[in-house]
Motif scaffolding. Structure first.
Motif, PDB file in Angstrom:
ATOM      1  N   PHE A  51       0.822  -1.218   0.000  1.00  0.00           N
ATOM      2  CA  PHE A  51       0.000   0.000   0.000  1.00  0.00           C
ATOM      3  C   PHE A  51       0.854   1.266   0.000  1.00  0.00           C
ATOM      4  O   PHE A  51       0.345   2.351  -0.233  1.00  0.00           O
ATOM      5  CB  PHE A  51      -1.007  -0.008   1.155  1.00  0.00           C
ATOM      6  CG  PHE A  51      -2.265  -0.747   0.795  1.00  0.00           C
ATOM      7  CD1 PHE A  51      -3.342  -0.083   0.228  1.00  0.00           C
ATOM      8  CD2 PHE A  51      -2.372  -2.105   0.999  1.00  0.00           C
ATOM      9  CE1 PHE A  51      -4.489  -0.762  -0.136  1.00  0.00           C
ATOM     10  CE2 PHE A  51      -3.516  -2.797   0.640  1.00  0.00           C
ATOM     11  CZ  PHE A  51      -4.578  -2.120   0.071  1.00  0.00           C
ATOM     12  N   GLU A  52       2.148   1.137   0.238  1.00  0.00           N
ATOM     13  CA  GLU A  52       3.065   2.267   0.135  1.00  0.00           C
ATOM     14  C   GLU A  52       3.799   2.255  -1.205  1.00  0.00           C
ATOM     15  O   GLU A  52       4.607   3.141  -1.482  1.00  0.00           O
ATOM     16  CB  GLU A  52       4.091   2.252   1.283  1.00  0.00           C
ATOM     17  CG  GLU A  52       3.490   2.588   2.636  1.00  0.00           C
ATOM     18  CD  GLU A  52       2.750   1.413   3.262  1.00  0.00           C
ATOM     19  OE1 GLU A  52       3.194   0.256   3.103  1.00  0.00           O
ATOM     20  OE2 GLU A  52       1.713   1.638   3.915  1.00  0.00           O
ATOM     21  N   ALA A  53       3.561   1.233  -2.025  1.00  0.00           N
ATOM     22  CA  ALA A  53       4.219   1.067  -3.334  1.00  0.00           C
ATOM     23  C   ALA A  53       5.737   1.128  -3.198  1.00  0.00           C
ATOM     24  O   ALA A  53       6.432   1.732  -3.999  1.00  0.00           O
ATOM     25  CB  ALA A  53       3.708   2.091  -4.351  1.00  0.00           C
ATOM     26  N   ALA A  54       6.244   0.484  -2.159  1.00  0.00           N
ATOM     27  CA  ALA A  54       7.674   0.498  -1.870  1.00  0.00           C
ATOM     28  C   ALA A  54       8.396  -0.583  -2.672  1.00  0.00           C
ATOM     29  O   ALA A  54       7.913  -1.703  -2.790  1.00  0.00           O
ATOM     30  CB  ALA A  54       7.904   0.278  -0.374  1.00  0.00           C
ATOM     31  N   GLN A  55       9.545  -0.223  -3.232  1.00  0.00           N
ATOM     32  CA  GLN A  55      10.391  -1.197  -3.921  1.00  0.00           C
ATOM     33  C   GLN A  55      11.074  -2.072  -2.885  1.00  0.00           C
ATOM     34  O   GLN A  55      11.372  -1.590  -1.794  1.00  0.00           O
ATOM     35  CB  GLN A  55      11.461  -0.486  -4.760  1.00  0.00           C
ATOM     36  CG  GLN A  55      10.920   0.122  -6.006  1.00  0.00           C
ATOM     37  CD  GLN A  55      10.649  -0.897  -7.105  1.00  0.00           C
ATOM     38  OE1 GLN A  55      10.343  -2.069  -6.870  1.00  0.00           O
ATOM     39  NE2 GLN A  55      10.722  -0.447  -8.328  1.00  0.00           N
ATOM     40  N   PRO A  56      11.358  -3.313  -3.107  1.00  0.00           N
ATOM     41  CA  PRO A  56      11.123  -4.038  -4.337  1.00  0.00           C
ATOM     42  C   PRO A  56       9.724  -4.636  -4.442  1.00  0.00           C
ATOM     43  O   PRO A  56       9.370  -5.192  -5.461  1.00  0.00           O
ATOM     44  CB  PRO A  56      12.180  -5.145  -4.286  1.00  0.00           C
ATOM     45  CG  PRO A  56      12.332  -5.445  -2.835  1.00  0.00           C
ATOM     46  CD  PRO A  56      12.135  -4.112  -2.140  1.00  0.00           C
ATOM     47  N   GLY A  57       8.929  -4.551  -3.397  1.00  0.00           N
ATOM     48  CA  GLY A  57       7.573  -5.081  -3.454  1.00  0.00           C
ATOM     49  C   GLY A  57       7.501  -6.548  -3.096  1.00  0.00           C
ATOM     50  O   GLY A  57       8.446  -7.139  -2.588  1.00  0.00           O
ATOM     51  N   TRP A  58       6.329  -7.120  -3.369  1.00  0.00           N
ATOM     52  CA  TRP A  58       6.062  -8.524  -3.058  1.00  0.00           C
ATOM     53  C   TRP A  58       6.599  -9.428  -4.153  1.00  0.00           C
ATOM     54  O   TRP A  58       6.454  -9.141  -5.336  1.00  0.00           O
ATOM     55  CB  TRP A  58       4.555  -8.732  -2.908  1.00  0.00           C
ATOM     56  CG  TRP A  58       4.131 -10.167  -2.882  1.00  0.00           C
ATOM     57  CD1 TRP A  58       4.438 -11.102  -1.929  1.00  0.00           C
ATOM     58  CD2 TRP A  58       3.321 -10.843  -3.849  1.00  0.00           C
ATOM     59  NE1 TRP A  58       3.874 -12.314  -2.243  1.00  0.00           N
ATOM     60  CE2 TRP A  58       3.179 -12.179  -3.428  1.00  0.00           C
ATOM     61  CE3 TRP A  58       2.716 -10.451  -5.037  1.00  0.00           C
ATOM     62  CZ2 TRP A  58       2.446 -13.122  -4.129  1.00  0.00           C
ATOM     63  CZ3 TRP A  58       1.981 -11.390  -5.746  1.00  0.00           C
ATOM     64  CH2 TRP A  58       1.850 -12.706  -5.291  1.00  0.00           C
ATOM     65  N   HIS A  59       7.230 -10.526  -3.745  1.00  0.00           N
ATOM     66  CA  HIS A  59       7.685 -11.578  -4.643  1.00  0.00           C
ATOM     67  C   HIS A  59       7.084 -12.887  -4.133  1.00  0.00           C
ATOM     68  O   HIS A  59       7.324 -13.259  -2.980  1.00  0.00           O
ATOM     69  CB  HIS A  59       9.209 -11.715  -4.619  1.00  0.00           C
ATOM     70  CG  HIS A  59       9.950 -10.592  -5.261  1.00  0.00           C
ATOM     71  ND1 HIS A  59       9.821  -9.278  -4.865  1.00  0.00           N
ATOM     72  CD2 HIS A  59      10.858 -10.599  -6.266  1.00  0.00           C
ATOM     73  CE1 HIS A  59      10.620  -8.525  -5.607  1.00  0.00           C
ATOM     74  NE2 HIS A  59      11.256  -9.299  -6.471  1.00  0.00           N
ATOM     75  N   SER A  60       6.313 -13.575  -4.973  1.00  0.00           N
ATOM     76  CA  SER A  60       5.804 -14.880  -4.568  1.00  0.00           C
ATOM     77  C   SER A  60       6.980 -15.863  -4.517  1.00  0.00           C
ATOM     78  O   SER A  60       8.095 -15.527  -4.897  1.00  0.00           O
ATOM     79  CB  SER A  60       4.755 -15.380  -5.564  1.00  0.00           C
ATOM     80  OG  SER A  60       5.373 -15.836  -6.754  1.00  0.00           O
ATOM     81  N   ALA A  61       6.695 -17.072  -4.061  1.00  0.00           N
ATOM     82  CA  ALA A  61       7.720 -18.117  -4.107  1.00  0.00           C
ATOM     83  C   ALA A  61       8.193 -18.266  -5.547  1.00  0.00           C
ATOM     84  O   ALA A  61       7.457 -17.989  -6.490  1.00  0.00           O
ATOM     85  CB  ALA A  61       7.154 -19.426  -3.591  1.00  0.00           C
ATOM     86  N   SER A  62       9.433 -18.701  -5.718  1.00  0.00           N
ATOM     87  CA  SER A  62       9.987 -18.851  -7.060  1.00  0.00           C
ATOM     88  C   SER A  62      10.334 -20.313  -7.310  1.00  0.00           C
ATOM     89  O   SER A  62      11.069 -20.908  -6.525  1.00  0.00           O
ATOM     90  CB  SER A  62      11.242 -17.996  -7.201  1.00  0.00           C
ATOM     91  OG  SER A  62      11.783 -18.130  -8.492  1.00  0.00           O
ATOM     92  N   PRO A  63       9.810 -20.881  -8.388  1.00  0.00           N
ATOM     93  CA  PRO A  63       8.831 -20.307  -9.305  1.00  0.00           C
ATOM     94  C   PRO A  63       7.453 -20.280  -8.658  1.00  0.00           C
ATOM     95  O   PRO A  63       7.174 -21.033  -7.724  1.00  0.00           O
ATOM     96  CB  PRO A  63       8.861 -21.259 -10.510  1.00  0.00           C
ATOM     97  CG  PRO A  63       9.247 -22.591  -9.925  1.00  0.00           C
ATOM     98  CD  PRO A  63      10.182 -22.263  -8.779  1.00  0.00           C
ATOM     99  N   PRO A  64       6.572 -19.398  -9.150  1.00  0.00           N
ATOM    100  CA  PRO A  64       5.227 -19.320  -8.578  1.00  0.00           C
ATOM    101  C   PRO A  64       4.453 -20.621  -8.793  1.00  0.00           C
ATOM    102  O   PRO A  64       4.638 -21.302  -9.801  1.00  0.00           O
ATOM    103  CB  PRO A  64       4.563 -18.179  -9.343  1.00  0.00           C
ATOM    104  CG  PRO A  64       5.524 -17.693 -10.349  1.00  0.00           C
ATOM    105  CD  PRO A  64       6.787 -18.470 -10.239  1.00  0.00           C
ATOM    106  N   THR A  65       3.621 -20.951  -7.822  1.00  0.00           N
ATOM    107  CA  THR A  65       2.719 -22.094  -7.929  1.00  0.00           C
ATOM    108  C   THR A  65       1.315 -21.533  -7.999  1.00  0.00           C
ATOM    109  O   THR A  65       0.772 -21.088  -6.991  1.00  0.00           O
ATOM    110  CB  THR A  65       2.863 -23.028  -6.706  1.00  0.00           C
ATOM    111  OG1 THR A  65       4.232 -23.417  -6.585  1.00  0.00           O
ATOM    112  CG2 THR A  65       1.994 -24.254  -6.852  1.00  0.00           C
TER     113      THR A  65
END
Length: 164
Positions: A51-65
């Protein structure tokens, strides 16, 4: 002389106890950001700052499921007309593409409220992708269910999230 004593006493009382309750943990709902949780994340790259649009932001698990999801508690019911997504800078291929938006008043029973088949291209001048709900709805909880991203096979990321 008594007025000076009163002024000095008042000053010490304020200095000792403080003149505000800035450390009070019972802040009003309006002064707190919504609570965002995710179905997965990479280590410290969770959804907390969306909600603050802060970098780097959300990253799902890699690779995404897939499906991956973000769940938002707005802390109180409010009218929702759209959800805005902001891609991670320079990482269009990592952004959500196909998604469904669900709403709930209790966080347990969910109703589909909208979605997008292709949310890859920003549709607002400020770089955001706004996804309109089928109709305005009052809800406290929002769940964004993501079925695919815009092409990256290893990462699903998002820099910002807004509700309007």
């Amino acid at each position: 002389m008594k007025i000076n004593t009163l002024v000095v006493s008042t000053f010490f009382l304020i200095a000792a106890t403080g003149c505000s309750d800035s450390n009070n943990s019972t802040k009003s709902v309006a002064s707190r950001s919504p609570i965002v949780t995710a179905s997965s994340k990479i280590e410290k790259l969770g959804p907390e700052g969306l909600f603050e649009a802060a970098q780097p932001g959300w990253h799902s698990a890699s690779p995404p499921t897939y499906p991956e999801s973000l769940t938002v508690d707005l802390l109180a019911p409010q009218e929702v007309k759209f959800i805005g997504l902001l891609q991670q800078d320079g990482q269009l291929a990592r952004a959500p593409k196909s998604l469904r938006i669900e709403t709930s008043s209790d966080g347990k029973t969910w109703t589909e409220a909208g979605g997008a088949d292709d949310a890859c291209a920003p549709n607002k001048p400020d770089g955001w992708v706004n996804i309109d709900l089928a109709k305005p709805i009052t809800a406290q909880h929002i769940r964004i269910v993501i079925f695919s991203n815009c092409g990256d096979t290893q990462f699903l990321t998002l820099r910002g999230l807004r509700v309007g």
